[in-house]
Enzyme design. Structure first.
Site, mmCIF file in Angstrom:
data_model
loop_
_atom_site.group_PDB
_atom_site.id
_atom_site.type_symbol
_atom_site.label_atom_id
_atom_site.label_comp_id
_atom_site.label_asym_id
_atom_site.label_seq_id
_atom_site.Cartn_x
_atom_site.Cartn_y
_atom_site.Cartn_z
ATOM 1 N N THR A 169 37.851 104.690 92.917
ATOM 2 C CA THR A 169 38.953 104.891 93.871
ATOM 3 C C THR A 169 40.109 105.587 93.189
ATOM 4 O O THR A 169 40.508 105.196 92.098
ATOM 5 C CB THR A 169 39.444 103.518 94.371
ATOM 6 O OG1 THR A 169 38.393 102.916 95.093
ATOM 7 C CG2 THR A 169 40.687 103.641 95.236
ATOM 8 N N THR B 110 42.575 99.539 91.552
ATOM 9 C CA THR B 110 41.188 99.937 91.743
ATOM 10 C C THR B 110 40.308 98.758 91.329
ATOM 11 O O THR B 110 40.748 97.883 90.601
ATOM 12 C CB THR B 110 40.854 101.200 90.913
ATOM 13 O OG1 THR B 110 39.492 101.562 91.153
ATOM 14 C CG2 THR B 110 41.066 100.980 89.441
ATOM 15 N N GLY B 111 39.088 98.735 91.831
ATOM 16 C CA GLY B 111 38.199 97.617 91.524
ATOM 17 C C GLY B 111 37.858 96.831 92.765
ATOM 18 O O GLY B 111 38.020 97.333 93.889
ATOM 19 N N ARG C 170 33.716 96.514 106.838
ATOM 20 C CA ARG C 170 34.547 95.970 105.756
ATOM 21 C C ARG C 170 35.696 96.936 105.403
ATOM 22 O O ARG C 170 35.517 98.134 105.300
ATOM 23 C CB ARG C 170 33.668 95.725 104.523
ATOM 24 C CG ARG C 170 34.417 95.138 103.305
ATOM 25 C CD ARG C 170 34.823 96.207 102.300
ATOM 26 N NE ARG C 170 35.309 95.643 101.055
ATOM 27 C CZ ARG C 170 35.864 96.369 100.084
ATOM 28 N NH1 ARG C 170 36.002 97.671 100.222
ATOM 29 N NH2 ARG C 170 36.278 95.795 98.962
ATOM 30 N N VAL C 171 36.867 96.353 105.233
ATOM 31 C CA VAL C 171 38.022 97.118 104.772
ATOM 32 C C VAL C 171 38.475 96.509 103.452
ATOM 33 O O VAL C 171 38.577 95.282 103.331
ATOM 34 C CB VAL C 171 39.168 97.063 105.813
ATOM 35 C CG1 VAL C 171 40.453 97.659 105.261
ATOM 36 C CG2 VAL C 171 38.752 97.792 107.094
ATOM 37 N N GLY C 172 38.749 97.341 102.473
ATOM 38 C CA GLY C 172 39.151 96.832 101.159
ATOM 39 C C GLY C 172 40.659 96.813 100.988
ATOM 40 O O GLY C 172 41.423 96.812 101.961
ATOM 41 N N ASP C 173 41.076 96.806 99.735
ATOM 42 C CA ASP C 173 42.506 96.776 99.418
ATOM 43 C C ASP C 173 43.169 98.150 99.570
ATOM 44 O O ASP C 173 44.364 98.248 99.825
ATOM 45 C CB ASP C 173 42.711 96.308 97.970
ATOM 46 C CG ASP C 173 42.031 97.259 96.979
ATOM 47 O OD1 ASP C 173 40.852 97.605 97.209
ATOM 48 O OD2 ASP C 173 42.674 97.669 95.991
ATOM 49 N N THR D 18 39.622 106.067 99.221
ATOM 50 C CA THR D 18 38.340 105.565 98.712
ATOM 51 C C THR D 18 37.289 105.512 99.823
ATOM 52 O O THR D 18 37.635 105.458 101.012
ATOM 53 C CB THR D 18 38.529 104.138 98.157
ATOM 54 O OG1 THR D 18 37.336 103.719 97.493
ATOM 55 C CG2 THR D 18 38.841 103.128 99.252
ATOM 56 N N SER E 104 32.765 107.975 95.195
ATOM 57 C CA SER E 104 33.591 106.819 95.566
ATOM 58 C C SER E 104 34.732 107.173 96.497
ATOM 59 O O SER E 104 35.489 106.298 96.911
ATOM 60 C CB SER E 104 34.195 106.192 94.310
ATOM 61 O OG SER E 104 33.180 105.826 93.434
ATOM 62 N N GLY F 5 38.175 95.089 95.777
ATOM 63 C CA GLY F 5 39.338 95.023 96.656
ATOM 64 C C GLY F 5 39.683 93.625 97.124
ATOM 65 O O GLY F 5 40.858 93.311 97.335
HETATM 66 N N1 ASP Z 1 39.221 98.987 95.612
HETATM 67 C C1 ASP Z 1 38.153 99.639 96.311
HETATM 68 C C2 ASP Z 1 37.664 98.731 97.412
HETATM 69 O O1 ASP Z 1 37.602 97.546 97.208
HETATM 70 C C3 ASP Z 1 36.987 99.999 95.469
HETATM 71 C C4 ASP Z 1 37.240 100.428 94.075
HETATM 72 O O2 ASP Z 1 38.342 100.730 93.643
HETATM 73 O O3 ASP Z 1 36.301 100.457 93.325
HETATM 74 O O4 ASP Z 1 37.294 99.222 98.441
#
Ligand code: ASP
Length: 331
Positions: free
Chosen positions: A194, A245-246, A222-225, A212, A92, A248
């Site tokens: 992450t 985490t999780g 794609r860009v996450g949080d 991450t 990850s 995003g």
């Molecule tokens: N937060 C991360 C994202 O959305 C992924 C993760 O923490 O599982 O890219």
């Protein structure tokens, strides 16, 4: 448990015993004395390194080593998260991360120091340590975020090496995934590892880092949080810090880490602030099938964590040694 880990734990326990007056300071190493003195002298300062997910124990050990030797929280968080970034088994983060739908490993990372300086890279390919590139963005440019090809060119200009980050294991899983191409995050298992790492050093300064490879099999681009300051991570040296985490997208829609820090500023404990940030997602969005977890510390070194689903956990190191804990959850 490795000898190094044993040594660190013993050192940390020694420091703690000194701090509470069981071991004389004279019996300790210089490093232990320094940490013990800080703990003795300031009720408001408790050095700590704390990270999302218990598999990131090695990262908190590396961060704590920097703090125990008198290093800065900023160096501690960078050194800490470099551990999973370099680990091919961690699918990850960094090298070995799961690819996007086009089979490309694209990385997101950010870092923030006690003065409010911050740097970030997103949609970065081919560089094993995006956190160190993010730090260079913070320290060597007038900007906060660099993305994609521009971030890669910047990294290369700073001497980072271009590498293939797709390991055989992640490639094999991707080829399996291509048979059905179903895009559905699996709670706590697929792509939720992450690392967000927060540290308080011996001076009482706070820094944070988050890195991450993002959601596995995401759309290319794609860009996450995680690289967004205030979403995946936020630090305010007067108050504390938070990481997420999780999924995003859920964190981005509520600017979760900033929210947690602001709630702590208004007087909430780290635990209560994390709970309110999760509740905010639950109030505004479909949440039953996704995971989001928050982890926070305040200026005193108190911490809290909370998630939507059970299964979120975290690792920490302080003068009492290292440990992992399960977070409470909404469901
Ligand atoms: N937060 C991360 C994202 O959305 C992924 C993760 O923490 O599982 O890219």
């Amino acid at each position: 448990m490795s000898n190094r880990r044993n040594f660190l734990q013993k050192s940390a326990i020694g420091s703690f015993l000194t701090a509470i007056g069981i071991l004389p300071i004279a019996a300790c190493s210089t490093t232990e004395k320094a940490v013990a003195t800080v703990v003795n002298n300031s009720k408001r300062t408790k050095p700590i390194a704390i990270a999302t997910w218990n598999q990131n124990e090695a990262a908190t050990v590396a961060a704590w080593k920097v703090i125990a030797e008198g290093g800065s929280a900023l160096d501690a968080v960078e050194q800490g998260v470099k551990v999973p970034e370099a680990d091919p088994e961690d699918q990850s983060v960094g090298y070995g991360g799961r690819p996007d739908r086009d089979g490309k490993v694209t990385l997101d990372a950010c870092i923030m120091d006690e003065k409010g300086n911050c740097g970030s890279v997103c949609f970065l390919q081919h560089i094993k340590h995006p956190i160190s590139v993010a730090r260079k963005v913070m320290e060597d440019t007038p900007h906060v975020i660099l993305s994609g090809e521009g971030a890669l060119q910047f990294a290369l200009s700073k001497g980072f090496k271009k590498e293939n980050l797709l390991t055989e294991a992640s490639k094999k899983e991707y080829q399996e995934w291509l048979k059905n191409t179903e895009y559905k995050p699996v709670i706590n298992i697929e792509n939720h590892d992450t690392i967000g790492l927060l540290a308080i050093d011996q001076k009482g300064d706070i820094s944070g880092a988050c890195t991450t490879s993002g959601m596995a099999y995401k759309l290319h681009g794609r860009v996450g949080d995680s690289p967004i300051i205030g979403a995946g991570m936020f630090v305010d040296n007067e108050v504390g810090g938070a990481v997420a985490t999780g999924v995003g997208e859920a964190v981005l829609k509520t600017l979760g880490s900033f929210l947690v820090v602001e709630l702590m500023r208004q007087g909430r404990t780290p635990q209560a602030a994390c709970e309110e940030a999760v509740n905010r997602i639950a109030k505004k969005q479909e949440f039953k099938d996704i995971q989001v977890g928050y982890l926070a510390i305040n200026k005193a070194g108190e911490y809290g964590a909370y998630s939507i689903q059970p299964g979120f956990n975290f690792a920490l190191n302080d003068v009492e040694g290292g440990k992992t804990e399960d977070a409470k959850s909404l469901l």
